[in-house]
Motif scaffolding. Structure first.
Motif, PDB file in Angstrom:
ATOM      1  N   PRO A 176       0.799  -1.231   0.000  1.00  0.00           N
ATOM      2  CA  PRO A 176       0.000   0.000   0.000  1.00  0.00           C
ATOM      3  C   PRO A 176       0.834   1.285   0.000  1.00  0.00           C
ATOM      4  O   PRO A 176       0.409   2.289  -0.583  1.00  0.00           O
ATOM      5  N   ALA A 177       1.993   1.270   0.606  1.00  0.00           N
ATOM      6  CA  ALA A 177       2.850   2.456   0.586  1.00  0.00           C
ATOM      7  C   ALA A 177       3.340   2.737  -0.832  1.00  0.00           C
ATOM      8  O   ALA A 177       3.412   3.898  -1.261  1.00  0.00           O
ATOM      9  N   VAL A 178       3.658   1.699  -1.580  1.00  0.00           N
ATOM     10  CA  VAL A 178       4.074   1.860  -2.978  1.00  0.00           C
ATOM     11  C   VAL A 178       2.907   2.411  -3.783  1.00  0.00           C
ATOM     12  O   VAL A 178       3.076   3.312  -4.609  1.00  0.00           O
ATOM     13  N   GLN A 179       1.710   1.901  -3.526  1.00  0.00           N
ATOM     14  CA  GLN A 179       0.523   2.388  -4.217  1.00  0.00           C
ATOM     15  C   GLN A 179       0.274   3.864  -3.903  1.00  0.00           C
ATOM     16  O   GLN A 179      -0.114   4.634  -4.790  1.00  0.00           O
ATOM     17  N   TYR A 180       0.505   4.273  -2.661  1.00  0.00           N
ATOM     18  CA  TYR A 180       0.332   5.677  -2.278  1.00  0.00           C
ATOM     19  C   TYR A 180       1.272   6.582  -3.073  1.00  0.00           C
ATOM     20  O   TYR A 180       0.848   7.600  -3.624  1.00  0.00           O
ATOM     21  N   PHE A 181       2.539   6.212  -3.147  1.00  0.00           N
ATOM     22  CA  PHE A 181       3.497   7.032  -3.870  1.00  0.00           C
ATOM     23  C   PHE A 181       3.249   6.994  -5.381  1.00  0.00           C
ATOM     24  O   PHE A 181       3.530   7.962  -6.079  1.00  0.00           O
ATOM     25  N   TYR A 182       2.706   5.903  -5.868  1.00  0.00           N
ATOM     26  CA  TYR A 182       2.316   5.839  -7.282  1.00  0.00           C
ATOM     27  C   TYR A 182       1.208   6.849  -7.565  1.00  0.00           C
ATOM     28  O   TYR A 182       1.275   7.600  -8.542  1.00  0.00           O
ATOM     29  N   GLU A 183       0.176   6.866  -6.711  1.00  0.00           N
ATOM     30  CA  GLU A 183      -0.926   7.811  -6.900  1.00  0.00           C
ATOM     31  C   GLU A 183      -0.443   9.245  -6.734  1.00  0.00           C
ATOM     32  O   GLU A 183      -0.890  10.150  -7.452  1.00  0.00           O
ATOM     33  N   LEU A 184       0.482   9.475  -5.809  1.00  0.00           N
ATOM     34  CA  LEU A 184       1.048  10.808  -5.627  1.00  0.00           C
ATOM     35  C   LEU A 184       1.752  11.263  -6.901  1.00  0.00           C
ATOM     36  O   LEU A 184       1.527  12.372  -7.387  1.00  0.00           O
ATOM     37  N   ARG A 185       2.571  10.399  -7.450  1.00  0.00           N
ATOM     38  CA  ARG A 185       3.316  10.746  -8.664  1.00  0.00           C
ATOM     39  C   ARG A 185       2.360  10.934  -9.847  1.00  0.00           C
ATOM     40  O   ARG A 185       2.533  11.837 -10.655  1.00  0.00           O
ATOM     41  N   ARG A 186       1.343  10.089  -9.928  1.00  0.00           N
ATOM     42  CA  ARG A 186       0.377  10.213 -11.017  1.00  0.00           C
ATOM     43  C   ARG A 186      -0.383  11.532 -10.937  1.00  0.00           C
ATOM     44  O   ARG A 186      -0.658  12.162 -11.946  1.00  0.00           O
ATOM     45  N   SER A 187      -0.701  11.958  -9.735  1.00  0.00           N
ATOM     46  CA  SER A 187      -1.489  13.187  -9.586  1.00  0.00           C
ATOM     47  C   SER A 187      -0.651  14.439  -9.871  1.00  0.00           C
ATOM     48  O   SER A 187      -1.197  15.460 -10.256  1.00  0.00           O
ATOM     49  N   TYR A 188       0.671  14.356  -9.701  1.00  0.00           N
ATOM     50  CA  TYR A 188       1.515  15.524  -9.942  1.00  0.00           C
ATOM     51  C   TYR A 188       2.225  15.473 -11.297  1.00  0.00           C
ATOM     52  O   TYR A 188       3.005  16.353 -11.607  1.00  0.00           O
ATOM     53  N   SER A 189       1.993  14.437 -12.080  1.00  0.00           N
ATOM     54  CA  SER A 189       2.666  14.349 -13.392  1.00  0.00           C
ATOM     55  C   SER A 189       1.925  15.130 -14.456  1.00  0.00           C
ATOM     56  O   SER A 189       0.786  15.297 -14.485  1.00  0.00           O
TER      57      SER A 189
END
Length: 189
Positions: A176-189
């Motif tokens: 889940p931590a990896v998923q969180y950072f994935y969503e973070l990166r997706r939202s700021y890309s």
């Protein structure tokens, strides 16, 4: 390598969209040998992922049962998984039971991986993973089973928007931590 130099190198690889939003923080206690220190990855000044040297016992069985009984975890079962169960169990087991056994086996593997990851979140392991991340290619870090390598690679500037978007299916099987950072990166890309 000293913490300040490691932090400087890691922040140099941050995606331009995340500069100022993602920070690496660490505390240590020079005069308290039993307190090794803490390490954080902060997003917008909030400590999102905390890594400290574990001193207390881990409730292995309870954690495994919580993971296995979580209805939100979706583990795909392939025909190869069912065939592997059929080989070990024999031909007399009904097809629907084979699927249940295969899913339970995959959930157990997933639970064991999650427990290992949770136990490995310490400042010393973060330093080791960060050093390894700086020495390996971005592809190896993305494909690694190490959660910290995945997180560091996801917020790296060398991973482009197209690659981030193409990873949506593989991220579902990650911590889940990896998923969180994935969503973070997706939202700021």
């Amino acid at each position: 390598m000293s913490w300040s130099k490691l932090k400087q190198q890691l922040e140099g690889f941050l995606s331009p969209a995340l500069v100022g939003k993602v920070e690496y923080r660490a505390t240590s206690y020079r005069y308290l040998p039993d307190k090794a220190g803490n390490c954080y990855i902060a997003v917008n000044k909030k400590n999102v992922l905390q890594m400290n040297d574990v001193t207390g016992p881990i409730r292995w069985y309870q954690s495994e049962q919580e993971i296995k009984s979580d209805p939100t975890i979706d583990i795909p079962v392939t025909a190869a998984d069912i065939e592997a169960v059929r080989v070990t169990m024999g031909e007399n087991v009904p097809e629907d039971r084979l699927q249940v056994i295969a899913r339970n086996r995959k959930l157990t593997e997933y639970a064991k991986e999650m427990i290992v990851v949770q136990a490995a979140l310490s400042k010393s392991n973060f330093t080791t993973a960060s050093t390894r991340f700086l020495a390996t290619s971005i592809e190896e870090s993305l494909e690694s089973s190490d959660m910290m390598l995945n997180i560091l690679a996801l917020i790296d500037r060398r991973v482009g928007k197209k690659r981030i978007l193409n990873m949506s299916q593989t991220i579902k099987l990650k911590h889940p931590a990896v998923q969180y950072f994935y969503e973070l990166r997706r939202s700021y890309s």
